[in-house]
Design a protein around this motif. Sequence first.
Motif, PDB file in Angstrom:
ATOM      1  N   ARG A 191       0.830  -1.204   0.000  1.00  0.00           N
ATOM      2  CA  ARG A 191       0.000   0.000   0.000  1.00  0.00           C
ATOM      3  C   ARG A 191       0.866   1.256   0.000  1.00  0.00           C
ATOM      4  O   ARG A 191       0.561   2.238  -0.678  1.00  0.00           O
ATOM      5  CB  ARG A 191      -0.944  -0.005   1.202  1.00  0.00           C
ATOM      6  CG  ARG A 191      -2.144  -0.933   1.011  1.00  0.00           C
ATOM      7  CD  ARG A 191      -3.076  -0.898   2.192  1.00  0.00           C
ATOM      8  NE  ARG A 191      -4.307  -1.630   1.899  1.00  0.00           N
ATOM      9  CZ  ARG A 191      -5.220  -1.952   2.802  1.00  0.00           C
ATOM     10  NH1 ARG A 191      -5.042  -1.611   4.065  1.00  0.00           N
ATOM     11  NH2 ARG A 191      -6.305  -2.617   2.451  1.00  0.00           N
ATOM     12  N   MET A 192       1.949   1.225   0.776  1.00  0.00           N
ATOM     13  CA  MET A 192       2.853   2.371   0.795  1.00  0.00           C
ATOM     14  C   MET A 192       3.447   2.596  -0.586  1.00  0.00           C
ATOM     15  O   MET A 192       3.523   3.738  -1.078  1.00  0.00           O
ATOM     16  CB  MET A 192       3.973   2.114   1.813  1.00  0.00           C
ATOM     17  CG  MET A 192       4.836   3.320   2.120  1.00  0.00           C
ATOM     18  SD  MET A 192       3.981   4.566   3.103  1.00  0.00           S
ATOM     19  CE  MET A 192       4.189   6.007   2.086  1.00  0.00           C
ATOM     20  N   LYS A 193       3.876   1.530  -1.232  1.00  0.00           N
ATOM     21  CA  LYS A 193       4.456   1.645  -2.565  1.00  0.00           C
ATOM     22  C   LYS A 193       3.423   2.129  -3.582  1.00  0.00           C
ATOM     23  O   LYS A 193       3.747   2.888  -4.503  1.00  0.00           O
ATOM     24  CB  LYS A 193       5.052   0.306  -3.004  1.00  0.00           C
ATOM     25  CG  LYS A 193       6.314  -0.067  -2.233  1.00  0.00           C
ATOM     26  CD  LYS A 193       6.810  -1.453  -2.606  1.00  0.00           C
ATOM     27  CE  LYS A 193       8.046  -1.827  -1.796  1.00  0.00           C
ATOM     28  NZ  LYS A 193       8.500  -3.207  -2.085  1.00  0.00           N
ATOM     29  N   GLN A 194       2.175   1.711  -3.423  1.00  0.00           N
ATOM     30  CA  GLN A 194       1.107   2.166  -4.329  1.00  0.00           C
ATOM     31  C   GLN A 194       0.888   3.666  -4.200  1.00  0.00           C
ATOM     32  O   GLN A 194       0.712   4.380  -5.207  1.00  0.00           O
ATOM     33  CB  GLN A 194      -0.194   1.414  -4.024  1.00  0.00           C
ATOM     34  CG  GLN A 194      -0.206  -0.037  -4.481  1.00  0.00           C
ATOM     35  CD  GLN A 194      -1.372  -0.818  -3.901  1.00  0.00           C
ATOM     36  OE1 GLN A 194      -2.207  -0.281  -3.182  1.00  0.00           O
ATOM     37  NE2 GLN A 194      -1.428  -2.104  -4.204  1.00  0.00           N
ATOM     38  N   MET A 195       0.916   4.175  -2.958  1.00  0.00           N
ATOM     39  CA  MET A 195       0.721   5.608  -2.757  1.00  0.00           C
ATOM     40  C   MET A 195       1.903   6.408  -3.317  1.00  0.00           C
ATOM     41  O   MET A 195       1.718   7.449  -3.959  1.00  0.00           O
ATOM     42  CB  MET A 195       0.511   5.914  -1.270  1.00  0.00           C
ATOM     43  CG  MET A 195      -0.834   5.411  -0.745  1.00  0.00           C
ATOM     44  SD  MET A 195      -1.213   5.926   0.947  1.00  0.00           S
ATOM     45  CE  MET A 195      -0.068   4.911   1.887  1.00  0.00           C
ATOM     46  N   LEU A 196       3.114   5.914  -3.083  1.00  0.00           N
ATOM     47  CA  LEU A 196       4.283   6.591  -3.625  1.00  0.00           C
ATOM     48  C   LEU A 196       4.263   6.548  -5.150  1.00  0.00           C
ATOM     49  O   LEU A 196       4.595   7.532  -5.816  1.00  0.00           O
ATOM     50  CB  LEU A 196       5.560   5.928  -3.088  1.00  0.00           C
ATOM     51  CG  LEU A 196       5.798   6.069  -1.584  1.00  0.00           C
ATOM     52  CD1 LEU A 196       6.992   5.240  -1.154  1.00  0.00           C
ATOM     53  CD2 LEU A 196       5.985   7.527  -1.188  1.00  0.00           C
ATOM     54  N   GLY A 216      -3.878   4.214  -2.020  1.00  0.00           N
ATOM     55  CA  GLY A 216      -3.494   3.152  -1.090  1.00  0.00           C
ATOM     56  C   GLY A 216      -4.668   2.414  -0.491  1.00  0.00           C
ATOM     57  O   GLY A 216      -4.498   1.570   0.393  1.00  0.00           O
ATOM     58  N   GLN A 217      -5.882   2.751  -0.965  1.00  0.00           N
ATOM     59  CA  GLN A 217      -7.114   2.135  -0.459  1.00  0.00           C
ATOM     60  C   GLN A 217      -7.227   2.322   1.058  1.00  0.00           C
ATOM     61  O   GLN A 217      -7.533   1.386   1.800  1.00  0.00           O
ATOM     62  CB  GLN A 217      -7.172   0.649  -0.830  1.00  0.00           C
ATOM     63  CG  GLN A 217      -7.127   0.398  -2.342  1.00  0.00           C
ATOM     64  CD  GLN A 217      -7.111  -1.067  -2.690  1.00  0.00           C
ATOM     65  OE1 GLN A 217      -6.504  -1.877  -1.992  1.00  0.00           O
ATOM     66  NE2 GLN A 217      -7.776  -1.435  -3.777  1.00  0.00           N
ATOM     67  N   LEU A 218      -6.962   3.570   1.480  1.00  0.00           N
ATOM     68  CA  LEU A 218      -6.963   3.903   2.898  1.00  0.00           C
ATOM     69  C   LEU A 218      -7.823   5.137   3.141  1.00  0.00           C
ATOM     70  O   LEU A 218      -8.104   5.914   2.226  1.00  0.00           O
ATOM     71  CB  LEU A 218      -5.541   4.197   3.375  1.00  0.00           C
ATOM     72  CG  LEU A 218      -4.521   3.062   3.310  1.00  0.00           C
ATOM     73  CD1 LEU A 218      -3.119   3.611   3.565  1.00  0.00           C
ATOM     74  CD2 LEU A 218      -4.852   1.966   4.307  1.00  0.00           C
ATOM     75  N   SER A 219      -8.203   5.331   4.400  1.00  0.00           N
ATOM     76  CA  SER A 219      -8.853   6.584   4.778  1.00  0.00           C
ATOM     77  C   SER A 219      -7.797   7.678   4.852  1.00  0.00           C
ATOM     78  O   SER A 219      -6.591   7.406   4.883  1.00  0.00           O
ATOM     79  CB  SER A 219      -9.528   6.431   6.144  1.00  0.00           C
ATOM     80  OG  SER A 219      -8.549   6.252   7.161  1.00  0.00           O
ATOM     81  N   ARG A 220      -8.243   8.926   4.900  1.00  0.00           N
ATOM     82  CA  ARG A 220      -7.303  10.050   5.003  1.00  0.00           C
ATOM     83  C   ARG A 220      -6.428   9.919   6.254  1.00  0.00           C
ATOM     84  O   ARG A 220      -5.212  10.106   6.206  1.00  0.00           O
ATOM     85  CB  ARG A 220      -8.075  11.368   5.044  1.00  0.00           C
ATOM     86  CG  ARG A 220      -8.713  11.775   3.740  1.00  0.00           C
ATOM     87  CD  ARG A 220      -9.817  12.811   3.965  1.00  0.00           C
ATOM     88  NE  ARG A 220      -9.367  13.961   4.723  1.00  0.00           N
ATOM     89  CZ  ARG A 220      -8.993  15.132   4.189  1.00  0.00           C
ATOM     90  NH1 ARG A 220      -9.032  15.290   2.874  1.00  0.00           N
ATOM     91  NH2 ARG A 220      -8.609  16.136   4.955  1.00  0.00           N
ATOM     92  N   SER A 221      -7.040   9.603   7.383  1.00  0.00           N
ATOM     93  CA  SER A 221      -6.290   9.520   8.641  1.00  0.00           C
ATOM     94  C   SER A 221      -5.290   8.372   8.616  1.00  0.00           C
ATOM     95  O   SER A 221      -4.161   8.502   9.093  1.00  0.00           O
ATOM     96  CB  SER A 221      -7.246   9.376   9.826  1.00  0.00           C
ATOM     97  OG  SER A 221      -8.044   8.221   9.689  1.00  0.00           O
ATOM     98  N   GLU A 222      -5.689   7.226   8.049  1.00  0.00           N
ATOM     99  CA  GLU A 222      -4.781   6.080   7.987  1.00  0.00           C
ATOM    100  C   GLU A 222      -3.640   6.350   7.012  1.00  0.00           C
ATOM    101  O   GLU A 222      -2.491   5.953   7.250  1.00  0.00           O
ATOM    102  CB  GLU A 222      -5.543   4.823   7.569  1.00  0.00           C
ATOM    103  CG  GLU A 222      -4.759   3.526   7.735  1.00  0.00           C
ATOM    104  CD  GLU A 222      -4.418   3.185   9.176  1.00  0.00           C
ATOM    105  OE1 GLU A 222      -3.579   2.291   9.378  1.00  0.00           O
ATOM    106  OE2 GLU A 222      -4.980   3.811  10.100  1.00  0.00           O
TER     107      GLU A 222
END
Length: 297
Positions: A191-196, A216-222
């Motif tokens: 997920r980290m690599k997807q966001m980067l 990253g398929q995450l909420s803003r806070s996460e």
Amino acid sequence: MQIKNFMVDKSLKELTKHHTVVLPFACYETTIKQNINSYIPLHWHDEFQFVHVVKGEAIFQINEENIFVQEGEGLFINSGCLHMAKDRNDSDCTYICLNVSPSFVLSQELYTTFVKPYYQATNIPFLFLDPKELWANSILCYILKINEMIKQNSPFYEIDVSLHLTLIWKNLIMNGIELEYEQSVVVKSNRMKQMLNWIHLHFSEKILLDDIARAGQLSRSECCRYFNRILKTTPLNYVTDYRIQKSLILLQQPESNVTEVAFQVGFNSTSYFIDKFRKSMNLTPLAYKKLKIPELL
């Protein structure tokens, strides 16, 4: 061979070919401050990396951890792990970097049993090579020997390098570390690599926190927690830092100007670009340009 501006793809995977004509490995000396960014930017690669610091001291970040390494010490950095390095105390830190494909350290027959479990292990992003430990000291000595073999380029040196790589790996796995595998750790890393990857594809465009979190398929806070935990910064601050990194190469082109570069890398205000650049690099973009292209003076 010093790699001063190694290229990475959009996911931060390093694109440098870590091999010679014959073998899938590379060994070179790196002086951190000679990199175009004055540090080794965040990146990852499939190869194992062995580091032996031969001068000064540095802080290496590997995934979420910071590790202080000084002259005579080293690191093993596992395949696929995000890492970066910064000089410490203006020590002009130089290290030998040995990168080797996991498939090459042992024969194919031994690979499944003695290599694959180690690069799949989620509890070994790195190992600190302390010269006071016999197994680690042996590895550090073999790194030096391999570096000398490559420099001398003597007949059949590739065979000697292969033998030393086998001994390096034997000493690494002899330290008795228990291997663990957690799928959740793999998911977080991906997920980290997807966001980067998303940031590096879209850095020249307008970027919102929602965009990064969605990648990253995450909420803003996460999403913010991921960046704070792994990169020690916020998502949008990372975007700003990355844009400044990208501007360094553009500013070194004689025909470029500061305003054009600012908009090319995603800033919508020249003054904002100058302010952020000065805070990051301790000089203005124009001063940096003149420093890198003296004939402009």
